[in-house]
Motif scaffolding. Structure first.
Motif, PDB file in Angstrom:
ATOM      1  N   SER A 186       0.828  -1.209   0.000  1.00 17.70           N
ATOM      2  CA  SER A 186       0.000   0.000   0.000  1.00 17.70           C
ATOM      3  C   SER A 186       0.861   1.259   0.000  1.00 17.70           C
ATOM      4  O   SER A 186       0.563   2.225  -0.709  1.00 17.70           O
ATOM      5  CB  SER A 186      -0.923   0.018   1.217  1.00 17.70           C
ATOM      6  N   LEU A 187       1.933   1.249   0.768  1.00 18.31           N
ATOM      7  CA  LEU A 187       2.825   2.403   0.825  1.00 18.31           C
ATOM      8  C   LEU A 187       3.527   2.618  -0.517  1.00 18.31           C
ATOM      9  O   LEU A 187       3.637   3.759  -0.990  1.00 18.31           O
ATOM     10  CB  LEU A 187       3.858   2.221   1.937  1.00 18.31           C
ATOM     11  N   ILE A 188       3.970   1.554  -1.150  1.00 14.09           N
ATOM     12  CA  ILE A 188       4.612   1.664  -2.469  1.00 14.09           C
ATOM     13  C   ILE A 188       3.614   2.196  -3.491  1.00 14.09           C
ATOM     14  O   ILE A 188       3.937   3.071  -4.308  1.00 14.09           O
ATOM     15  CB  ILE A 188       5.203   0.308  -2.901  1.00 14.09           C
ATOM     16  N   ILE A 240      -5.409  10.201  -7.948  1.00 19.12           N
ATOM     17  CA  ILE A 240      -6.197  10.700  -6.820  1.00 19.12           C
ATOM     18  C   ILE A 240      -6.995   9.560  -6.189  1.00 19.12           C
ATOM     19  O   ILE A 240      -7.051   9.435  -4.956  1.00 19.12           O
ATOM     20  CB  ILE A 240      -7.110  11.857  -7.270  1.00 19.12           C
ATOM     21  N   GLY A 241      -7.593   8.714  -7.020  1.00 22.40           N
ATOM     22  CA  GLY A 241      -8.335   7.562  -6.500  1.00 22.40           C
ATOM     23  C   GLY A 241      -7.462   6.622  -5.693  1.00 22.40           C
ATOM     24  O   GLY A 241      -7.867   6.111  -4.645  1.00 22.40           O
ATOM     25  N   GLN A 242      -6.236   6.378  -6.167  1.00 23.44           N
ATOM     26  CA  GLN A 242      -5.321   5.493  -5.441  1.00 23.44           C
ATOM     27  C   GLN A 242      -4.879   6.111  -4.116  1.00 23.44           C
ATOM     28  O   GLN A 242      -4.721   5.400  -3.119  1.00 23.44           O
ATOM     29  CB  GLN A 242      -4.102   5.159  -6.313  1.00 23.44           C
ATOM     30  N   ILE A 243      -4.679   7.413  -4.094  1.00 24.64           N
ATOM     31  CA  ILE A 243      -4.297   8.082  -2.844  1.00 24.64           C
ATOM     32  C   ILE A 243      -5.440   8.010  -1.836  1.00 24.64           C
ATOM     33  O   ILE A 243      -5.228   7.746  -0.652  1.00 24.64           O
ATOM     34  CB  ILE A 243      -3.862   9.540  -3.137  1.00 24.64           C
ATOM     35  N   ILE A 244      -6.667   8.204  -2.292  1.00 18.42           N
ATOM     36  CA  ILE A 244      -7.827   8.073  -1.399  1.00 18.42           C
ATOM     37  C   ILE A 244      -7.957   6.635  -0.904  1.00 18.42           C
ATOM     38  O   ILE A 244      -8.239   6.399   0.270  1.00 18.42           O
ATOM     39  CB  ILE A 244      -9.106   8.558  -2.106  1.00 18.42           C
ATOM     40  N   THR A 245      -7.738   5.677  -1.794  1.00 21.51           N
ATOM     41  CA  THR A 245      -7.781   4.263  -1.391  1.00 21.51           C
ATOM     42  C   THR A 245      -6.752   3.986  -0.304  1.00 21.51           C
ATOM     43  O   THR A 245      -7.034   3.281   0.665  1.00 21.51           O
ATOM     44  CB  THR A 245      -7.525   3.344  -2.603  1.00 21.51           C
ATOM     45  N   PHE A 246      -5.553   4.549  -0.445  1.00 20.83           N
ATOM     46  CA  PHE A 246      -4.501   4.376   0.559  1.00 20.83           C
ATOM     47  C   PHE A 246      -4.980   4.872   1.923  1.00 20.83           C
ATOM     48  O   PHE A 246      -4.741   4.232   2.940  1.00 20.83           O
ATOM     49  CB  PHE A 246      -3.238   5.135   0.133  1.00 20.83           C
ATOM     50  N   ALA A 279     -18.125   3.474   0.052  1.00 15.99           N
ATOM     51  CA  ALA A 279     -16.761   3.914  -0.265  1.00 15.99           C
ATOM     52  C   ALA A 279     -16.059   2.881  -1.136  1.00 15.99           C
ATOM     53  O   ALA A 279     -15.357   3.230  -2.091  1.00 15.99           O
ATOM     54  CB  ALA A 279     -15.970   4.145   1.016  1.00 15.99           C
ATOM     55  N   CYS A 280     -16.270   1.608  -0.828  1.00 22.37           N
ATOM     56  CA  CYS A 280     -15.659   0.535  -1.601  1.00 22.37           C
ATOM     57  C   CYS A 280     -16.122   0.589  -3.056  1.00 22.37           C
ATOM     58  O   CYS A 280     -15.316   0.536  -3.988  1.00 22.37           O
ATOM     59  CB  CYS A 280     -16.016  -0.807  -0.964  1.00 22.37           C
ATOM     60  N   VAL A 281     -17.417   0.726  -3.273  1.00 22.12           N
ATOM     61  CA  VAL A 281     -17.970   0.795  -4.629  1.00 22.12           C
ATOM     62  C   VAL A 281     -17.502   2.070  -5.319  1.00 22.12           C
ATOM     63  O   VAL A 281     -17.115   2.047  -6.495  1.00 22.12           O
ATOM     64  CB  VAL A 281     -19.509   0.707  -4.594  1.00 22.12           C
ATOM     65  N   SER A 282     -17.498   3.183  -4.611  1.00 22.66           N
ATOM     66  CA  SER A 282     -17.070   4.453  -5.200  1.00 22.66           C
ATOM     67  C   SER A 282     -15.611   4.390  -5.654  1.00 22.66           C
ATOM     68  O   SER A 282     -15.276   4.849  -6.749  1.00 22.66           O
ATOM     69  CB  SER A 282     -17.236   5.594  -4.202  1.00 22.66           C
ATOM     70  N   LEU A 283     -14.760   3.813  -4.815  1.00 26.62           N
ATOM     71  CA  LEU A 283     -13.355   3.697  -5.181  1.00 26.62           C
ATOM     72  C   LEU A 283     -13.164   2.743  -6.359  1.00 26.62           C
ATOM     73  O   LEU A 283     -12.306   2.965  -7.210  1.00 26.62           O
ATOM     74  CB  LEU A 283     -12.527   3.246  -3.978  1.00 26.62           C
ATOM     75  N   ARG A 284     -13.985   1.694  -6.434  1.00 22.71           N
ATOM     76  CA  ARG A 284     -13.906   0.793  -7.577  1.00 22.71           C
ATOM     77  C   ARG A 284     -14.322   1.508  -8.863  1.00 22.71           C
ATOM     78  O   ARG A 284     -13.710   1.322  -9.918  1.00 22.71           O
ATOM     79  CB  ARG A 284     -14.778  -0.454  -7.362  1.00 22.71           C
ATOM     80  N   VAL A 340      -9.471  -7.361   1.962  1.00 23.96           N
ATOM     81  CA  VAL A 340      -9.033  -5.978   1.926  1.00 23.96           C
ATOM     82  C   VAL A 340     -10.283  -5.128   1.848  1.00 23.96           C
ATOM     83  O   VAL A 340     -11.034  -5.200   0.898  1.00 23.96           O
ATOM     84  CB  VAL A 340      -8.125  -5.737   0.699  1.00 23.96           C
ATOM     85  N   LYS A 341     -10.505  -4.311   2.859  1.00 21.18           N
ATOM     86  CA  LYS A 341     -11.821  -3.695   3.031  1.00 21.18           C
ATOM     87  C   LYS A 341     -12.174  -2.603   2.028  1.00 21.18           C
ATOM     88  O   LYS A 341     -13.295  -2.167   1.990  1.00 21.18           O
ATOM     89  CB  LYS A 341     -11.934  -3.159   4.449  1.00 21.18           C
ATOM     90  N   VAL A 342     -11.239  -2.152   1.220  1.00 19.49           N
ATOM     91  CA  VAL A 342     -11.575  -1.125   0.243  1.00 19.49           C
ATOM     92  C   VAL A 342     -11.422  -1.624  -1.186  1.00 19.49           C
ATOM     93  O   VAL A 342     -11.372  -0.853  -2.116  1.00 19.49           O
ATOM     94  CB  VAL A 342     -10.722   0.148   0.442  1.00 19.49           C
TER      95      VAL A 342
END
Length: 188
Positions: free
Chosen positions: A16-18, A62-68, A80-85, A151-153
């Protein structure tokens, strides 16, 4: 078939950090491209396509940063899970399809020598339309797995929708891109 942990938690945190660091670099690069094109470009055909590719990549970053940020929270939210997908599905898909449009554009320019403005609307339809359609299908059809089992997101489409709305369009676009590049840059 849920989202199962395949890595220990400490390794998942490292991944996740990478991903976060790569997303920050991508955000910086795509933002720089967008600002440069908007401030210094004449808006030629290829430049416009690169601008839209950068916009898709910026949205993805931006989506990946929010997912992090969600990975390290204790709260689970299916919305949130569906929105990020949806953000991931749309932005990653549009990035791949803009790459296909750029390859077709280069092919067309090498063999005809001119930019045809009518292709721009087709490019928009292809690069924004197909990812939008896949998002509508997975959300409208309620084809997403509930991410609570791992993985919850991370929500992924159920089988066979994972292949139909994710892998099939992207693999088709990538193969088409490679074929067009081979025809464009191979010696005649």
């Amino acid at each position: 078939m849920g989202c199962e942990h395949v890595l220990p938690l400490d390794q998942m945190n490292l991944v996740s950090l990478i991903t976060f660091c790569a997303s920050l670099l991508s955000l910086l690069g795509s933002s720089f491209m967008i600002c440069s094109i908007l401030n210094y470009s004449k808006g030629t055909g290829l430049t416009k396509l690169i601008l839209f590719l950068a916009v898709g990549d910026c949205i993805w970053s931006i989506g990946q940063i929010i997912t992090f940020a969600f990975v390290f929270t204790e709260h689970y939210s299916y919305i949130a899970c569906v929105s990020l997908r949806v953000v991931f599905q749309f932005s990653a898909g549009s990035t791949i399809f803009w790459t296909l449009c750029i390859s077709f554009h280069l092919y067309w320019r090498f063999f005809s020598g001119e930019f045809n403005e009518r292709f721009l609307s087709v490019y928009h339809l292809l690069a924004w339309g197909i990812p939008t359609l896949t998002c509508v299908v997975i959300v409208g059809g309620d084809f997403l797995e509930d991410g609570q089992t791992g993985v919850k997101v991370v929500c992924v489409p159920r089988e066979p929708w994972l292949f139909l709305v994710w892998f099939f369009p992207l693999i088709g676009a990538m193969i088409s891109t490679v074929i067009i590049y081979l025809f464009t840059f191979s010696p005649l």
